[in-house]
Structures are given as C-alpha cells and as structure tokens.
Scaffold this motif. Structure first.
Motif, mmCIF file in Angstrom:
data_model
loop_
_atom_site.group_PDB
_atom_site.id
_atom_site.type_symbol
_atom_site.label_atom_id
_atom_site.label_comp_id
_atom_site.label_asym_id
_atom_site.label_seq_id
_atom_site.Cartn_x
_atom_site.Cartn_y
_atom_site.Cartn_z
ATOM 1 N N ALA B 157 8.744 90.813 31.299
ATOM 2 C CA ALA B 157 9.808 90.998 30.302
ATOM 3 C C ALA B 157 10.604 89.704 30.134
ATOM 4 O O ALA B 157 10.901 89.281 29.009
ATOM 5 N N ALA B 158 10.934 89.055 31.251
ATOM 6 C CA ALA B 158 11.704 87.804 31.181
ATOM 7 C C ALA B 158 10.890 86.710 30.491
ATOM 8 O O ALA B 158 11.428 85.931 29.694
ATOM 9 N N ALA B 159 9.595 86.652 30.778
ATOM 10 C CA ALA B 159 8.739 85.624 30.174
ATOM 11 C C ALA B 159 8.613 85.836 28.667
ATOM 12 O O ALA B 159 8.646 84.877 27.887
ATOM 13 N N VAL B 160 8.490 87.090 28.244
ATOM 14 C CA VAL B 160 8.375 87.396 26.813
ATOM 15 C C VAL B 160 9.656 86.991 26.081
ATOM 16 O O VAL B 160 9.615 86.339 25.029
ATOM 17 N N VAL B 161 10.803 87.353 26.668
ATOM 18 C CA VAL B 161 12.080 87.010 26.037
ATOM 19 C C VAL B 161 12.252 85.488 25.980
ATOM 20 O O VAL B 161 12.682 84.933 24.964
ATOM 21 N N ALA B 162 11.896 84.798 27.052
ATOM 22 C CA ALA B 162 12.052 83.337 27.078
ATOM 23 C C ALA B 162 11.150 82.671 26.047
ATOM 24 O O ALA B 162 11.573 81.732 25.359
ATOM 25 N N ALA B 163 9.915 83.160 25.916
ATOM 26 C CA ALA B 163 8.988 82.573 24.941
ATOM 27 C C ALA B 163 9.492 82.822 23.517
ATOM 28 O O ALA B 163 9.529 81.911 22.684
ATOM 29 N N HIS B 164 9.902 84.063 23.263
ATOM 30 C CA HIS B 164 10.441 84.420 21.942
ATOM 31 C C HIS B 164 11.637 83.535 21.602
ATOM 32 O O HIS B 164 11.719 82.967 20.509
ATOM 33 N N ASN B 165 12.556 83.393 22.549
ATOM 34 C CA ASN B 165 13.780 82.644 22.263
ATOM 35 C C ASN B 165 13.530 81.148 22.162
ATOM 36 O O ASN B 165 14.215 80.457 21.409
ATOM 37 N N ASN B 166 12.556 80.643 22.901
ATOM 38 C CA ASN B 166 12.203 79.230 22.757
ATOM 39 C C ASN B 166 11.788 78.933 21.318
ATOM 40 O O ASN B 166 12.253 77.971 20.705
ATOM 41 N N ALA B 167 10.934 79.806 20.762
ATOM 42 C CA ALA B 167 10.459 79.584 19.384
ATOM 43 C C ALA B 167 11.566 79.864 18.374
ATOM 44 O O ALA B 167 11.767 79.106 17.419
ATOM 45 N N LEU B 168 12.304 80.961 18.599
ATOM 46 C CA LEU B 168 13.386 81.313 17.670
ATOM 47 C C LEU B 168 14.427 80.194 17.588
ATOM 48 O O LEU B 168 14.864 79.809 16.497
#
Lengths: 243, 243
Positions: B157-168
């Motif tokens: 969950a943390a990795a998904v949020v971090a990846a999403h927010n990096n791109a966003l």
C-alpha cells in the motif's frame, strides 16, 4: 545528592522533568485538558523554560524525534559510496526503532495517547513524513542518473518506513513485549529482498521437497550445436564434483 | 440563462461557488489572511451554508477527497476474489489521479498553495494516510492467512501511494503539462512488477547480449546417478526441438 565524581547527565534534567510532568498530567486528565501552564507548575519550572525545549505542547509528546532525525541524516551522509543503498536506509530506519525500544514503557504510553488524540496523530504523520523524506533524499542521490531514479527512491523509502512501522506498531500494541529488534529486522529483510541491488537473502530453492535434493542433480548448459563428446565430458566432470 | 432542457449539475452550485470564492481569496490575500466570513461574503451565501459543506477552512482546499475516498472504498469492495490484488489497488489509486487530472488548473493552484501553508501540508498528509489505509485494509483482507500478510499489505500500500504521488507531483510541478495518466501508469507498473503475484512484465532475460541467444542453448537437468545413455538421449532430443 550529586557528587563531584558523577557522570554528567546525557540530557538536561529540566527537559526530562518537563516530559515526565506532561505525561503524568496527560494520563491523569487527558491531553486536551492539560495546558502548558499545568505542566510547568508540576515540573516547578517557568513557562519560558518549557518553550526553550519544546516549540509546542505536541512536541513534548515526541521529545526525541528531532535528535533522531538529525542522527539519521548524519548516518546517511556518512555512508560509503559502495555500500548497497537499500541496506543503508534499512540501517538508518533502525535508529528510530532503537529510540522507541530504549524506553518501552514510555513508548507504549505515548502510542496509546497518540491513538486517542487526532492532533497528535496528525503530528506523528508529519514526523513520519520527515523520516521518509530523509531516506528518499539519500536514495535519490544514490540513484541519480538511473532511469526512474527518483521513482525508485520514493517507493523504497515508503516501503522501508511501512515495514518498520508495521513491526514497531505490532510491538507497541503488544505493550512492548517481545523482541522489537528481531521483528523490525525481519520486516526490513523483506523489503531488502524485494529491492536491494544485491539480494539480501538467497533466492528460494528451485527444488521443491518432492524433487531430488540439489546435490543429487546435475545441471548442464551447452550450445545447441555443441559436439556430443563435449556434453558427455561435461556430464562426467559434473558427476565427479563434490562426491 | 438556464433552460428547462439543461442537464442537472453534477454538484450543488453553492458548493462550487464556495470553492471558487475561497480560491480567489487565497490567491489574492493568502490562505492565512482569508477567513470563512470573507469566503461566504464573496460567494454571497450564509456562514451556515459553508459549514454544511465543509467542516473547516482546510476542507474547502480539498473539496473532493471525501467522495474520492468513498469511491475508492466502494471500488475495492466490489473486486472479484480471483483478481490479482496488487493490480486492484493500483487501479484504485488511479481514481485519485483522475480526480486531479479532471481539473488541471485547479489542481496546480492547490498544489502551489499546499507547498506554502504548513497547515495544509499536514492536512494533505492525513488525507494521503487515509488513502493508504484503505488500500492496506483491502490487501490485508486478500492476504489474510498468508505468512507476513499484514506486513506485505502495508508495504505494498505504501509503495503504491509513493509511486502514484511521485508521478502526480511531477505532473503538478510541470504545471499540469504532459500526460499524467501515462506517468502514473508507468510508476504503478514498476510497483506491480516488484510485488504482483503474477509478474506484470516478463522478468529480464537471464541471457546478457554477449551470451548465445536462448534458442542456441540447451539446458539439461539430470540426476547425478543417471546412466550416461540417458543424458545423451536427453541432449539429442533437446537438440532436435524447435529446429
């Protein structure tokens, strides 16, 4: 009661007295019902002394995070350039665990308080965010120039923090019983094996239990156009090994 | 100017008017200098109407997160039990991106505001935390009974949020230019390939360029005590394949 031969205290006693007074009142009256004036009255110090050590009431709940963050930043900056970067951030995260594990009773009290007070929960999130950004900044430096370097840095930093906190919170929920370091080591090893440049643990055996044991098996790799004699010689050589 | 044939608005116009007035004032005067009274005066509505839509001034800055969080929770609950769980949480994270990408100008304005106001930064962290917990709760359910199930759930969950927010955040920093969806897809594919039960992308080739191409090579696995004729026959059979 002090003697001239006593070692100097590691922290200013007034600071410790403020933390102790604050927690006594938080537990007796509740966090919201306790004012800074109540805390300084119980600790028998002036209001200014409180604000010399703590910018706000929230900060007295997390008295050691600032110094831990500084230690973490220094630890990361002191790393060797050939050290595996994921291992380094895992070791940096262990500094946080050590701070909690140094004083289990205090850490468990604070954990319970933080669950109950939304303002403290928000404060804790901002602290966790700062640790995560410190780890990510180090990894961004190490991955500079790699494709997807900042993405990889941010994802690994978040994964390390999540793994650390999963183990830390299990330990806090169990009232600080059990081996916190072993739990955090296990959680961080999982992240390392997923992300480290060199695997932290050997890959799982490709031989399931019903197959012959690895040392009963010979694996040959040959060019398709290799002469037969070469394959035979390779097999015989492999048969002879480790017998 | 309205006509009887116009489609009903998707959101209450008063709510939109409050958001528009708030942002106009935040940009003109600054966030801290703007009161709820200023906002309702400009929007020409009563103070009570403001608090019917928004519990606080912070909430008007993030007007769509509550409904997005509800959509995400419903989306996760509606998943099939045989769906690859990491894929499902990646798809759930895309709902957040879509909300930002629907209105790039507003999202960029808000991003800049959030950078400047520490209180909004803290509020945003708590919103991100709630998304992350929604994803983790879903994964914990899917991984129930697995060894390290909750650890794996929290880390992914943390990795998904971090990846999403990096791109966003890259997209927001570029003033909403470029293809946000493609950037988030790429970031999430990296997480999926690291964690999905079935790999999202094929594993890198074990044959580096200087080695023979895979179909030029024969791999034999034989018991160490196998008779030589068996190995010879196995090699000849492999030579004959796919020629």
């Amino acid at each position: 009661m002090s003697t001239s031969s006593a070692a100097p205290p590691a922290k200013p006693p007034m600071r410790d007295a403020l933390v102790a007074a604050a927690f006594q009142l938080f537990l007796e009256r509740g966090y919201e019902q306790t004012t800074v004036d109540d805390i300084v009255a119980l600790a028998e110090v002036g209001r200014r002394s409180f604000f010399r050590y703590f910018p706000s009431k929230e900060d007295v709940v997390f008295p050691d995070h600032e110094s831990c963050l500084a230690d973490m930043t220094a630890f990361l900056a002191a790393g060797e350039s050939d050290e595996e970067p994921v291992r380094r951030v895992c070791d940096a995260a262990r500094l946080v665990l050590r701070m909690y594990a140094e004083n289990p009773a205090f850490s468990v009290q604070r954990y319970r308080l933080t669950r109950r007070v939304p303002g403290l929960r928000a404060y804790e999130l901002s602290v966790v965010w700062r640790y995560e950004r410190a780890l990510a900044a180090y990894l961004r430096g190490r991955f500079a120039g790699r494709p997807d370097g900042t993405l990889r840095a941010d994802v690994i930093a978040a994964a390390v923090v999540a793994a650390h906190n999963n183990a830390l919170r299990s330990w806090l929920r169990s009232d600080g019983k059990g081996d916190a370091e072993a739990a955090v080591d296990h959680a961080l090893a999982c992240v390392q094996s997923a992300f480290a440049d060199a695997p932290a643990r050997p890959a799982p055996s490709p031989f399931p239990p019903e197959s012959p044991r690895p040392d009963d098996v010979v694996v040959l790799v040959a060019r398709r156009d290799a002469p037969l004699w070469q394959v035979v010689r390779q097999f015989e050589a492999a048969q002879g090994e480790s017998r």
